[in-house]
Design an enzyme around this catalytic site. Structure first.
Site, PDB file in Angstrom:
ATOM      1  N   LYS A  13     -19.743 -18.174 -64.896  1.00 49.31           N
ATOM      2  CA  LYS A  13     -18.981 -17.754 -66.078  1.00 49.31           C
ATOM      3  C   LYS A  13     -17.983 -16.641 -65.711  1.00 49.31           C
ATOM      4  CE  LYS A  13     -22.692 -16.563 -68.339  1.00 49.31           C
ATOM      5  NZ  LYS A  13     -23.717 -16.853 -67.313  1.00 49.31           N
ATOM      6  N   ARG A  88     -25.587 -14.689 -77.117  1.00 48.54           N
ATOM      7  CA  ARG A  88     -26.650 -14.954 -76.168  1.00 48.54           C
ATOM      8  C   ARG A  88     -27.895 -15.474 -76.877  1.00 48.54           C
ATOM      9  NH1 ARG A  88     -25.054 -12.886 -71.205  1.00 48.54           N
ATOM     10  NH2 ARG A  88     -26.813 -12.448 -69.881  1.00 48.54           N
ATOM     11  N   ARG A 127     -24.661 -13.540 -54.369  1.00 48.17           N
ATOM     12  CA  ARG A 127     -23.573 -12.919 -55.137  1.00 48.17           C
ATOM     13  C   ARG A 127     -23.351 -11.464 -54.728  1.00 48.17           C
ATOM     14  NH1 ARG A 127     -23.513 -13.033 -61.462  1.00 48.17           N
ATOM     15  NH2 ARG A 127     -25.575 -12.127 -61.231  1.00 48.17           N
ATOM     16  N   ARG A 160     -25.938  -6.854 -57.392  1.00 48.19           N
ATOM     17  CA  ARG A 160     -26.428  -6.399 -58.693  1.00 48.19           C
ATOM     18  C   ARG A 160     -27.941  -6.215 -58.656  1.00 48.19           C
ATOM     19  NH1 ARG A 160     -23.699 -10.174 -63.254  1.00 48.19           N
ATOM     20  NH2 ARG A 160     -25.836 -10.087 -64.020  1.00 48.19           N
ATOM     21  N   ARG A 171     -34.648 -13.933 -65.849  1.00 45.57           N
ATOM     22  CA  ARG A 171     -33.385 -14.169 -66.585  1.00 45.57           C
ATOM     23  C   ARG A 171     -33.223 -15.652 -66.914  1.00 45.57           C
ATOM     24  NH1 ARG A 171     -29.489 -11.940 -62.472  1.00 45.57           N
ATOM     25  NH2 ARG A 171     -27.854 -12.749 -63.793  1.00 45.57           N
TER      26      ARG A 171
HETATM   27  P1  AP5 Z   1     -20.899 -15.642 -61.491  1.00 39.69           P
HETATM   28  O1  AP5 Z   1     -19.502 -16.026 -61.868  1.00 39.69           O
HETATM   29  O2  AP5 Z   1     -21.168 -14.206 -61.236  1.00 39.69           O
HETATM   30  O3  AP5 Z   1     -21.957 -16.246 -62.536  1.00 39.69           O
HETATM   31  P2  AP5 Z   1     -22.231 -15.870 -64.046  1.00 39.69           P
HETATM   32  O4  AP5 Z   1     -22.371 -17.149 -64.803  1.00 39.69           O
HETATM   33  O5  AP5 Z   1     -21.239 -14.870 -64.542  1.00 39.69           O
HETATM   34  O6  AP5 Z   1     -23.675 -15.242 -63.908  1.00 39.69           O
HETATM   35  P3  AP5 Z   1     -24.260 -13.854 -64.442  1.00 39.69           P
HETATM   36  O7  AP5 Z   1     -25.496 -13.592 -63.628  1.00 39.69           O
HETATM   37  O8  AP5 Z   1     -23.213 -12.796 -64.483  1.00 39.69           O
HETATM   38  O9  AP5 Z   1     -24.662 -14.238 -65.857  1.00 39.69           O
HETATM   39  P4  AP5 Z   1     -25.669 -13.542 -66.706  1.00 39.69           P
HETATM   40  O10 AP5 Z   1     -25.445 -14.263 -67.966  1.00 39.69           O
HETATM   41  O11 AP5 Z   1     -27.066 -13.542 -66.218  1.00 39.69           O
HETATM   42  O12 AP5 Z   1     -25.296 -11.975 -66.580  1.00 39.69           O
HETATM   43  P5  AP5 Z   1     -24.444 -10.999 -67.500  1.00 39.69           P
HETATM   44  O13 AP5 Z   1     -23.679 -10.088 -66.647  1.00 39.69           O
HETATM   45  O14 AP5 Z   1     -23.746 -11.746 -68.561  1.00 39.69           O
HETATM   46  O15 AP5 Z   1     -21.272 -16.524 -60.188  1.00 39.69           O
HETATM   47  C1  AP5 Z   1     -22.525 -16.337 -59.534  1.00 39.69           C
HETATM   48  C2  AP5 Z   1     -22.320 -16.486 -58.018  1.00 39.69           C
HETATM   49  O16 AP5 Z   1     -21.949 -17.833 -57.720  1.00 39.69           O
HETATM   50  C3  AP5 Z   1     -21.227 -15.593 -57.400  1.00 39.69           C
HETATM   51  O17 AP5 Z   1     -21.628 -15.167 -56.140  1.00 39.69           O
HETATM   52  C4  AP5 Z   1     -20.024 -16.539 -57.283  1.00 39.69           C
HETATM   53  O18 AP5 Z   1     -19.175 -16.162 -56.227  1.00 39.69           O
HETATM   54  C5  AP5 Z   1     -20.714 -17.870 -57.014  1.00 39.69           C
HETATM   55  N1  AP5 Z   1     -19.993 -19.029 -57.531  1.00 39.69           N
HETATM   56  C6  AP5 Z   1     -19.370 -19.144 -58.753  1.00 39.69           C
HETATM   57  N2  AP5 Z   1     -18.833 -20.359 -58.894  1.00 39.69           N
HETATM   58  C7  AP5 Z   1     -19.125 -21.058 -57.746  1.00 39.69           C
HETATM   59  C8  AP5 Z   1     -18.848 -22.383 -57.270  1.00 39.69           C
HETATM   60  N3  AP5 Z   1     -18.154 -23.255 -58.009  1.00 39.69           N
HETATM   61  N4  AP5 Z   1     -19.323 -22.739 -56.061  1.00 39.69           N
HETATM   62  C9  AP5 Z   1     -20.034 -21.872 -55.295  1.00 39.69           C
HETATM   63  N5  AP5 Z   1     -20.308 -20.597 -55.668  1.00 39.69           N
HETATM   64  C10 AP5 Z   1     -19.868 -20.199 -56.886  1.00 39.69           C
HETATM   65  O19 AP5 Z   1     -25.612 -10.164 -68.211  1.00 39.69           O
HETATM   66  C11 AP5 Z   1     -26.398  -9.240 -67.490  1.00 39.69           C
HETATM   67  C12 AP5 Z   1     -27.369  -8.558 -68.431  1.00 39.69           C
HETATM   68  O20 AP5 Z   1     -26.664  -7.830 -69.450  1.00 39.69           O
HETATM   69  C13 AP5 Z   1     -28.311  -9.491 -69.213  1.00 39.69           C
HETATM   70  O21 AP5 Z   1     -29.439  -9.868 -68.463  1.00 39.69           O
HETATM   71  C14 AP5 Z   1     -28.641  -8.608 -70.423  1.00 39.69           C
HETATM   72  O22 AP5 Z   1     -29.617  -7.640 -70.094  1.00 39.69           O
HETATM   73  C15 AP5 Z   1     -27.325  -7.909 -70.696  1.00 39.69           C
HETATM   74  N6  AP5 Z   1     -26.483  -8.648 -71.661  1.00 39.69           N
HETATM   75  C16 AP5 Z   1     -25.254  -9.186 -71.436  1.00 39.69           C
HETATM   76  N7  AP5 Z   1     -24.777  -9.797 -72.525  1.00 39.69           N
HETATM   77  C17 AP5 Z   1     -25.735  -9.657 -73.482  1.00 39.69           C
HETATM   78  C18 AP5 Z   1     -25.858 -10.089 -74.842  1.00 39.69           C
HETATM   79  N8  AP5 Z   1     -24.902 -10.816 -75.437  1.00 39.69           N
HETATM   80  N9  AP5 Z   1     -26.976  -9.751 -75.512  1.00 39.69           N
HETATM   81  C19 AP5 Z   1     -27.964  -9.033 -74.943  1.00 39.69           C
HETATM   82  N10 AP5 Z   1     -27.917  -8.601 -73.667  1.00 39.69           N
HETATM   83  C20 AP5 Z   1     -26.824  -8.911 -72.940  1.00 39.69           C
HETATM   84 MG    MG Z   2     -21.301 -12.844 -65.078  1.00 39.97          MG
END
Ligand code: AP5
Ligand code: MG
Length: 217
Positions: A13, A88, A127, A160, A171
């Site tokens: 994402k 979420r 990552r 991270r 997660r």
């Molecule tokens: P990446 O693009 O980083 O993936 P992502 O989908 O963004 O994954 P996240 O782990 O960031 O999502 P998340 O939802 O768990 O975390 P968030 O920060 O939102 O890609 C991942 C890896 O793959 C990278 O190394 C990239 O280079 C690689 N990659 C990408 N595309 C590729 C491809 N096509 N081929 C090969 N490799 C590829 O949330 C973190 C925390 O914040 C949550 O756990 C929660 O505690 C809190 N939080 C955030 N939003 C909320 C909410 N709305 N409500 C409550 N708590 C929240």
């Molecule tokens: Mg992300």
């Protein structure tokens, strides 16, 4: 375009959000990034969010919803936005409806990024994020990555805290229990578009842009 990205942790994402936001000239609003900025800045919001993030749990809705309401009310979001990581759960989806209704607008589309479990685990284990510019990239865990820097700005990379294997597992459970019901929720409202998020970053960007273009005005 008023767009939401959904998909499991590691779906890509954040990676795709950069390209999609640039292509459609809309601000990228990532709740995870906002929380992480607050954690590293030592703010009250960051202090509150940190214990939930470190455990891989969702930050409580009232905190997250207030933060998103504030952000969507800023002038740069008036002509469109990309939300990465919000909503979420279904309660947050209803809150997003309420926020947009108060602003006199509504969602254009929700893009669901489909990937399998093994690929998500593989992506998260390698990552790294740039300390300087926030760019996300992947390092092959089987090679020596000593001295590897951000491929965008040359900045220092970090892993991270919530990418530790046991936290990733939790997660993914949180995603399955609380976030994945959003897929049916938005499908039943005919607001969902899905793409296959496997393949190279460039291929996925191409698919995303082709799918989203009809929603751009
Ligand atoms: P990446 O693009 O980083 O993936 P992502 O989908 O963004 O994954 P996240 O782990 O960031 O999502 P998340 O939802 O768990 O975390 P968030 O920060 O939102 O890609 C991942 C890896 O793959 C990278 O190394 C990239 O280079 C690689 N990659 C990408 N595309 C590729 C491809 N096509 N081929 C090969 N490799 C590829 O949330 C973190 C925390 O914040 C949550 O756990 C929660 O505690 C809190 N939080 C955030 N939003 C909320 C909410 N709305 N409500 C409550 N708590 C929240
Ligand atoms: Mg992300």
């Amino acid at each position: 375009m008023r767009l939401v990205l959904v998909g499991p942790p590691g779906a890509g994402k954040g990676t795709q959000a950069e390209f999609i936001a640039e292509r459609f000239s809309i601000p990228k609003i990532s709740t995870g990034d906002i929380f992480r900025t607050n954690v590293s800045g030592g703010t009250e919001l960051g202090r509150l969010a940190k214990k939930f993030m470190d455990a891989g749990d969702l930050v409580p809705d009232e905190v997250t919803n207030a933060m998103v309401r504030d952000r969507l009310g800023q002038p740069d979001a008036a002509a469109g936005f990309l939300l990465d990581g919000f909503p979420r759960n279904v309660a947050q989806a209803y809150e997003l409806d309420a926020i947009l209704s108060d602003l006199g607008s509504s969602l254009s589309v929700v893009l669901d990024m489909e990937v399998d479990h093994d690929e998500v685990v593989r992506r998260l284990s390698g990552r790294r994020t740039c300390k300087q510019c926030g760019h996300v990239q992947h390092l092959d865990p089987d090679t020596d990555n000593t001295g590897v820097a951000c491929d965008k700005c040359g900045g220092e990379l970090f892993r991270r805290d919530d990418d530790a294997p046991e936290t990733v597992r939790h997660r993914l459970e949180v995603y399955a229990a609380q976030t994945s019901p959003l897929i049916e929720f938005y499908k039943s409202r005919s607001q969902l578009a899905s793409i296959d998020a496997l393949g190279t970053v460039e291929d996925v960007t191409e698919r995303a842009i082709a799918t989203l273009s009809p929603y751009a005005n």
